[in-house]
Scaffold this active site. Structure first.
Site, PDB file in Angstrom:
ATOM      1  N   GLY A 217       4.377  -3.555  -3.115  1.00  0.00           N
ATOM      2  CA  GLY A 217       4.176  -3.886  -4.646  1.00  0.00           C
ATOM      3  C   GLY A 217       5.013  -2.612  -5.491  1.00  0.00           C
ATOM      4  O   GLY A 217       6.239  -2.602  -5.628  1.00  0.00           O
ATOM      5  N   ARG A 218       4.119  -1.648  -5.425  1.00  0.00           N
ATOM      6  CA  ARG A 218       4.276  -0.440  -6.365  1.00  0.00           C
ATOM      7  C   ARG A 218       5.731   0.144  -5.706  1.00  0.00           C
ATOM      8  O   ARG A 218       6.595   0.754  -6.627  1.00  0.00           O
ATOM      9  CB  ARG A 218       3.253   0.710  -5.871  1.00  0.00           C
ATOM     10  CG  ARG A 218       3.517   1.867  -6.635  1.00  0.00           C
ATOM     11  CD  ARG A 218       2.263   2.756  -6.023  1.00  0.00           C
ATOM     12  NE  ARG A 218       0.948   2.230  -5.913  1.00  0.00           N
ATOM     13  CZ  ARG A 218       0.209   2.049  -6.791  1.00  0.00           C
ATOM     14  NH1 ARG A 218       0.195   2.398  -8.062  1.00  0.00           N
ATOM     15  NH2 ARG A 218      -1.117   1.597  -6.668  1.00  0.00           N
TER      16      ARG A 218
ATOM     17  N   GLY B 134       0.947  -1.254  -0.031  1.00  0.00           N
ATOM     18  CA  GLY B 134      -0.005   0.023  -0.036  1.00  0.00           C
ATOM     19  C   GLY B 134       0.776   1.278   0.012  1.00  0.00           C
ATOM     20  O   GLY B 134       0.254   2.156  -0.190  1.00  0.00           O
TER      21      GLY B 134
ATOM     22  N   CYS C 127      -8.282   1.527 -31.406  1.00  0.00           N
ATOM     23  CA  CYS C 127      -9.660   1.739 -31.855  1.00  0.00           C
ATOM     24  C   CYS C 127     -10.626   1.945 -30.503  1.00  0.00           C
ATOM     25  O   CYS C 127     -11.710   1.068 -30.406  1.00  0.00           O
ATOM     26  CB  CYS C 127     -10.079   0.945 -32.953  1.00  0.00           C
ATOM     27  SG  CYS C 127      -9.243   0.836 -34.307  1.00  0.00           S
TER      28      CYS C 127
HETATM   29  N1  LLP Z   1      -0.337  -7.291  -0.853  1.00  0.00           N
HETATM   30  C1  LLP Z   1      -1.665  -7.662  -1.106  1.00  0.00           C
HETATM   31  C2  LLP Z   1      -2.130  -8.726  -0.772  1.00  0.00           C
HETATM   32  C3  LLP Z   1      -1.968  -6.742  -2.560  1.00  0.00           C
HETATM   33  O1  LLP Z   1      -3.263  -7.378  -2.829  1.00  0.00           O
HETATM   34  C4  LLP Z   1      -1.298  -5.797  -2.842  1.00  0.00           C
HETATM   35  C5  LLP Z   1      -1.883  -5.027  -3.966  1.00  0.00           C
HETATM   36  C6  LLP Z   1      -0.020  -5.625  -2.250  1.00  0.00           C
HETATM   37  C7  LLP Z   1       0.375  -6.307  -1.414  1.00  0.00           C
HETATM   38  C8  LLP Z   1       0.842  -4.520  -3.070  1.00  0.00           C
HETATM   39  O2  LLP Z   1       0.002  -3.248  -2.965  1.00  0.00           O
HETATM   40  P1  LLP Z   1       1.070  -2.117  -3.103  1.00  0.00           P
HETATM   41  O3  LLP Z   1       2.271  -1.931  -2.355  1.00  0.00           O
HETATM   42  O4  LLP Z   1       1.433  -1.993  -4.831  1.00  0.00           O
HETATM   43  O5  LLP Z   1       0.147  -0.953  -2.949  1.00  0.00           O
HETATM   44  N2  LLP Z   1      -3.323  -2.217 -10.316  1.00  0.00           N
HETATM   45  C9  LLP Z   1      -3.599  -1.282  -9.307  1.00  0.00           C
HETATM   46  C10 LLP Z   1      -2.862  -1.631  -7.950  1.00  0.00           C
HETATM   47  C11 LLP Z   1      -3.532  -2.927  -7.657  1.00  0.00           C
HETATM   48  C12 LLP Z   1      -2.853  -3.432  -6.213  1.00  0.00           C
HETATM   49  C13 LLP Z   1      -3.474  -4.811  -5.930  1.00  0.00           C
HETATM   50  N3  LLP Z   1      -2.939  -5.389  -4.855  1.00  0.00           N
HETATM   51  C14 LLP Z   1      -2.671   0.118  -9.930  1.00  0.00           C
HETATM   52  O6  LLP Z   1      -2.183   0.094 -10.897  1.00  0.00           O
HETATM   53  O7  LLP Z   1      -2.660   1.365  -8.868  1.00  0.00           O
END
Ligand code: LLP
Length: 425
Positions: A272-273, A229, A345
């Site tokens: 993740g991000r 997050g 398109c």
């Molecule tokens: N852990 C779990 C269980 C998750 O579902 C996620 C992300 C993360 C960790 C990592 O979250 P982060 O640190 O990346 O915020 N496609 C969307 C983001 C979807 C995230 C899904 N789950 C975007 O492009 O912003």
């Protein structure tokens, strides 16, 4: 906290390599990643006992390899991600577990792999406990709890509360502990992830919810995970999250639990991000420049088939131009307001849009067909959400290490596009 002052609108290089040269050598659209930036972001998080990379953000094997060599373990949400982690050299076991499977279902492939490779499971639905217990009683498990609230950069990335499908509802925890007992599973971990791209205020609320749930689980607990997050700065003027403050909140929670239980509690974070986002650039070529009434359009050879975040969430990405002429002094290049779109398109194929599909404009250098447009901060949820819509091949991916570009995934070919298709005779 440090603020991002501005993103340049003219860019000649990425990690010391010429953008024009990258486009010439690898074609467009191409994702380019700067390894040094990934390592820098990993190092920001060292205070946590365990950094578990949510590879859904970018699961290229070369990125997983960088994580592994820098002491980061991984999360996998599917059979494919488990296999990627194995292919990148992760072993499932050990402390911390090299791979954890986190999802709200076991599809049959994933359950088979979890059993076969003895992969630790983080269960987001009560049914998963029965499905795992029937085949592998005696295992340790983690429970992913939905604490009843959540927050994300978009409602689509909010993973908490009763409108979300994610996690075990906090009020079902007791029942799940009984289920786990019945199945001979030992609950050793708790996990909460309330959404993606959230902020410190919301992230901080998770600590209290975690502490209450941990007390319910009791002394079998050895690990808590703060989930992912962490936001990044996509706009000039946005700041980074105060990681020291974030860590301090979680560390205090962990210390209180350790004191209560009389043993150490491992603290994991699951970004993740945060790890690859800023390392990634999508290089595209401007293929048409046209005036439509009051709007000037740049049309690229990359569209939402290459980067879906703007059409999905109205996400903002910084953009810059690499002029074929090599001019790099912004003072000598006039800027104007443009709408930036792709080749598909479909009228929603616009990179400069806000949530709800509202088209907006961006001040960018005056450019021509043949100049390159670079979409920045695209290393997370970029390539992994790309598609073959309009029968476009997936882009190439390039990693820059020590100013040397390496092709880490080749552009798809037409043969890749039709593989597995057949015409009945
Ligand atoms: N852990 C779990 C269980 C998750 O579902 C996620 C992300 C993360 C960790 C990592 O979250 P982060 O640190 O990346 O915020 N496609 C969307 C983001 C979807 C995230 C899904 N789950 C975007 O492009 O912003």
């Amino acid at each position: 906290m440090p603020q991002v002052e501005m993103f340049p609108t003219l860019r000649q290089q990425i990690a010391g390599v010429s953008v024009v040269e990258l486009a010439r050598r690898f074609g467009t659209p191409t994702y380019v990643y700067d390894e040094a930036k990934i390592v820098e972001r990993i190092n920001d998080l060292r205070a946590f006992d365990v950094i578990r990379y949510a590879q859904k953000a970018n699961s290229n094997l070369a990125i997983l390899d960088i994580c592994r060599r820098n002491g980061v373990v991984v999360d996998a949400v599917s059979a494919g991600e488990i296999r990627r982690a194995l292919a990148a050299g992760y072993s499932p076991g050990g402390h911390p577990h090299g791979i954890v499977y986190t999802a709200d279902i076991f599809d049959r492939d994933a359950l088979d792999l979890v059993i076969e490779h003895n992969i630790h499971a983080n269960c987001g639905s009560p049914d998963m406990l029965d499905q795992l217990g029937e085949r592998a009683p005696g295992r340790e498990v983690t429970l992913r709890i939905n604490p009843g609230f959540g927050h994300g950069h978009s409602q689509k990335t909010n993973t908490g509360g009763e409108q979300s499908k994610h996690g075990i509802w906090h009020e079902s925890l007791d029942e799940c502990l009984l289920r786990a007992d019945r199945q001979g599973l030992m609950v050793t971990g708790l996990h909460m992830h309330i959404g993606s791209g959230t902020d410190l205020e919301h992230l901080a609320q998770v600590c209290g919810a975690m502490e209450r749930c941990a007390e319910q689980v009791g002394r079998s607990l050895t690990t808590i995970s703060a989930g992912g997050g962490l936001p990044i700065a996509y706009h000039a003027g946005q700041s980074y999250v105060d990681l020291a403050q974030y860590y301090a909140l979680w560390d205090a929670t962990r210390q209180r639990l350790a004191a209560k239980f009389g043993h150490d509690i491992t603290l994991e974070i699951e970004p993740g991000r945060y790890i690859p986002a800023e390392s990634g650039y999508l290089i595209s070529e401007i293929r048409a420049v046209k005036q439509m009434g009051a709007n000037m359009f740049y049309l690229l050879d990359a569209g939402f088939n290459s980067l879906a975040r703007p059409i999905l969430y109205g996400s903002y990405h910084p953009m810059s131009i690499a002029l074929a002429s090599g001019e790099s002094d912004p003072a000598r290049v006039p800027h104007h307001e443009v709408v930036v779109g792709g080749p598909l398109c479909e009228s929603g194929d616009i990179f400069t849009q806000e949530e709800g599909g509202f088209v907006c404009k961006r001040a960018l250098p005056v450019a021509q067909v043949g100049d390159l447009l670079v979409i920045e901060c695209a290393g997370a949820y970029g390539f992994v959400m790309a598609s073959n819509y309009n029968s476009k091949p997936l882009p190439a991916e390039v990693l820059i290490r020590n100013e040397t570009p390496h092709l880490v995934r080749s552009r798809q070919t037409f043969e890749d596009l039709v593989r597995g298709e057949s015409i009945p005779q």
